[in-house]
Enzyme design. Structure first.
Site, short mmCIF file in Angstrom:
data_model
loop_
_atom_site.label_atom_id
_atom_site.label_comp_id
_atom_site.label_asym_id
_atom_site.label_seq_id
_atom_site.Cartn_x
_atom_site.Cartn_y
_atom_site.Cartn_z
N CYS A 132 0.81 -1.22 0.00
CA CYS A 132 0.00 0.00 0.00
C CYS A 132 0.85 1.28 0.00
O CYS A 132 0.33 2.36 -0.26
CB CYS A 132 -0.96 -0.01 1.18
SG CYS A 132 -2.06 -1.43 1.16
N HIS A 274 -3.15 7.13 2.77
CA HIS A 274 -3.57 5.85 2.18
C HIS A 274 -4.93 5.48 2.76
O HIS A 274 -5.11 5.46 3.98
CB HIS A 274 -2.52 4.77 2.50
CG HIS A 274 -3.03 3.39 2.31
ND1 HIS A 274 -3.66 2.99 1.15
CD2 HIS A 274 -3.05 2.32 3.13
CE1 HIS A 274 -4.03 1.72 1.27
NE2 HIS A 274 -3.67 1.30 2.47
N ASN A 304 -10.23 -0.18 0.34
CA ASN A 304 -8.76 -0.12 0.39
C ASN A 304 -8.20 -0.73 -0.90
O ASN A 304 -8.26 -1.94 -1.09
CB ASN A 304 -8.26 -0.89 1.62
CG ASN A 304 -6.74 -0.87 1.75
OD1 ASN A 304 -6.02 -0.67 0.77
ND2 ASN A 304 -6.25 -1.11 2.95
N1 COA Z 1 -18.40 -8.47 10.11
C1 COA Z 1 -18.83 -8.74 11.36
N2 COA Z 1 -18.01 -9.05 12.38
C2 COA Z 1 -16.70 -9.11 12.12
C3 COA Z 1 -16.16 -8.86 10.84
C4 COA Z 1 -17.09 -8.53 9.82
N3 COA Z 1 -16.68 -8.27 8.57
N4 COA Z 1 -14.83 -8.98 10.88
C5 COA Z 1 -14.52 -9.30 12.15
N5 COA Z 1 -15.66 -9.39 12.89
C6 COA Z 1 -15.80 -9.73 14.30
C7 COA Z 1 -14.76 -10.70 14.76
O1 COA Z 1 -15.18 -12.04 14.52
C8 COA Z 1 -14.68 -10.39 16.22
O2 COA Z 1 -15.75 -10.98 16.89
P1 COA Z 1 -15.58 -11.59 18.38
O3 COA Z 1 -15.20 -10.40 19.24
O4 COA Z 1 -16.91 -12.16 18.68
O5 COA Z 1 -14.47 -12.59 18.26
C9 COA Z 1 -14.91 -8.88 16.28
O6 COA Z 1 -15.56 -8.53 15.05
C10 COA Z 1 -13.62 -8.09 16.38
O7 COA Z 1 -12.68 -8.62 15.41
P2 COA Z 1 -11.41 -7.82 14.98
O8 COA Z 1 -10.71 -8.54 13.86
O9 COA Z 1 -10.61 -7.53 16.21
O10 COA Z 1 -12.14 -6.50 14.40
P3 COA Z 1 -11.57 -5.07 14.19
O11 COA Z 1 -12.37 -4.07 14.92
O12 COA Z 1 -10.10 -5.04 14.34
O13 COA Z 1 -11.92 -4.83 12.65
C11 COA Z 1 -10.77 -4.82 10.56
C12 COA Z 1 -11.37 -5.69 11.65
C13 COA Z 1 -10.12 -5.73 9.52
C14 COA Z 1 -11.88 -4.03 9.91
C15 COA Z 1 -9.75 -3.87 11.22
O14 COA Z 1 -8.88 -4.61 12.04
C16 COA Z 1 -8.94 -3.12 10.23
O15 COA Z 1 -9.47 -2.37 9.42
N6 COA Z 1 -7.62 -3.26 10.32
C17 COA Z 1 -6.72 -2.59 9.42
C18 COA Z 1 -6.79 -3.25 8.09
C19 COA Z 1 -6.01 -2.52 7.09
O16 COA Z 1 -6.14 -1.34 6.96
N7 COA Z 1 -5.18 -3.26 6.38
C20 COA Z 1 -4.41 -2.72 5.34
C21 COA Z 1 -3.36 -1.82 5.84
S1 COA Z 1 -2.49 -1.26 4.48
#
Ligand code: COA
Length: 366
Positions: A132, A274, A304
């Site tokens: 990215c 980004h 993204n």
């Molecule tokens: N829909 C519903 N629930 C979801 C989900 C979705 N799409 N994705 C994850 N969950 C749930 C998980 O199962 C978890 O449930 P639990 O607490 O019962 O186990 C809960 O949500 C939290 O999961 P987590 O992975 O910790 O969520 P989060 O708040 O971190 O959000 C992302 C997940 C991927 C959206 C977030 O981590 C993110 O955007 N990270 C950065 C990603 C990014 O920018 N990557 C590229 C960088 S260049």
């Protein structure tokens, strides 16, 4: 290579003169996401800020999106109100750089084929793989090539087809990643003119390579196939850790560059990070700090798109009249690797930039 460059160092500043973006026509709203992901519009909007993203149709590749974005950016550059110093070169550009982490093939690089499809002749052509952060890294390399007298005008294309890396059961990465391409043209110009690229900050931390990766598909997997499964051909992401690292490094990199170019936070007219996740963008802007009315964001409409995300956001902002000649623009990025980078520039006097959301979409012409 075309004719050698001449001029003083001050006349070898890199200046932005073309810009365009493209997303594939297939829009995927949060309600259209696979039922197996058991997600919903409210969750995705709250956690990511994304309403809709665009995924390619079967058979459309990174090269197709790159070609369309490149053609559009070259057309904008050709219509530039200020004629470039490099106009005497034998080709519209004398180097092509493609930034991508979803190349059409492991080998060869994509840039030579793109140059060929554009009919640019035997120009220098190479790829940059910084995920990215790829656009900012490619911009830095191209600006360096212009500054060193290696090139007069460089086409930079950042393109990704991230939808092909999403595992069928991965709703975390699945809701975030998307497809698109953005392109710019950099030409040799004079220090301080609108469009001047003023400076960069680049960094990496390979210790974090496992936070977001595609483990398979490379030489390691080919030399030890028993250690890999087909699932390793998809994104593996520790979302929360990536989130924290992204906020930390984009903030620090942007602050370091501000210091290096002598800008205060009040000098920033437009801040373009980004487009990883709306919460990441807001956290970075708060920490730098940059007021929200100076931020540029289009993640709600494109998701993204990796290396493509900054030029896509710039094209969207230009199309909507949010960028004007002479404005001070700060770019910052973060990606797998880990990599990060920032750039500072003065916005150019550009010809109108076409919509990234065209109705006809990219060609499928290979
Ligand atoms: N829909 C519903 N629930 C979801 C989900 C979705 N799409 N994705 C994850 N969950 C749930 C998980 O199962 C978890 O449930 P639990 O607490 O019962 O186990 C809960 O949500 C939290 O999961 P987590 O992975 O910790 O969520 P989060 O708040 O971190 O959000 C992302 C997940 C991927 C959206 C977030 O981590 C993110 O955007 N990270 C950065 C990603 C990014 O920018 N990557 C590229 C960088 S260049």
């Amino acid at each position: 290579m075309p004719s050698p460059t001449h001029g003083t160092a001050a006349e070898r500043t890199a200046v932005l003169e073309g810009l365009a973006g493209v997303v594939p026509p297939r829009a995927v709203s949060n309600d259209d996401l696979p039922a197996a992901w058991d997600t919903d519009d409210a969750w995705v909007r709250r956690r990511t800020g994304i309403r809709v993203r665009h995924w390619v149709a079967p058979g459309v590749s990174t090269g197709d999106l790159a070609l369309e974005a490149a053609r559009r950016a070259l057309a904008v550059a050709a219509a530039a109100p200020v004629r470039p110093l490099g106009a005497a070169t034998t080709a519209p550009v004398d180097a092509v750089v493609v930034a991508t982490s979803t190349p059409d093939r492991p080998m060869p690089a994509m840039a030579p084929q793109l140059a060929h499809r554009l009919g640019l002749g035997p120009v220098a052509a190479w790829d940059v793989a910084a995920a990215c952060s790829g656009f900012v890294y490619a911009l830095a390399g191209a600006a360096g090539a212009i500054g060193a007298g290696i090139a007069n005008r460089v086409l930079i294309v950042a393109a990704e087809v991230y939808s092909t890396l999403i595992a069928p059961d991965d709703r975390g990465a699945g809701v975030v990643f998307a497809d698109g391409a953005g392109a710019v043209v950099l030409r040799r110009g004079e220090q301080g003119e609108p469009g001047s690229v003023l400076g960069f900050d680049l960094g990496s931390d390979g210790a974090g390579h496992e936070l977001i990766e595609v483990p398979g598909g490379g030489a390691l997997a080919r030399s030890a196939p028993d250690r890999y499964t087909p699932a390793d051909l998809h994104f593996k992401m520790r979302g929360r850790d990536v989130f924290q690292e992204a906020v930390t490094h984009m903030t620090l990199s942007a602050q370091l560059l501000l210091k290096n170019v002598g800008w205060s936070v009040h000098d920033i007219d437009r801040f373009v990070a980004h487009q990883a996740n709306a919460r990441i963008l807001n956290a970075v802007a708060e920490r730098i700090p940059v007021p929200s009315d100076r931020q540029v964001a289009n993640i709600d409409r494109v998701g993204n798109t990796g290396a493509a995300s900054i030029p896509l956001a710039l094209a969207d902002a230009a199309e909507h009249g949010r960028l004007h000649a002479g404005q001070r623009v700060l770019l910052t990025s973060f990606g797998a690797g880990l990599t990060w980078g920032s750039a500072a520039l003065l916005w150019p006097d550009l010809a109108p930039v076409p919509s990234v959301h065209s109705t006809d979409g990219p060609p499928r012409s290979r």
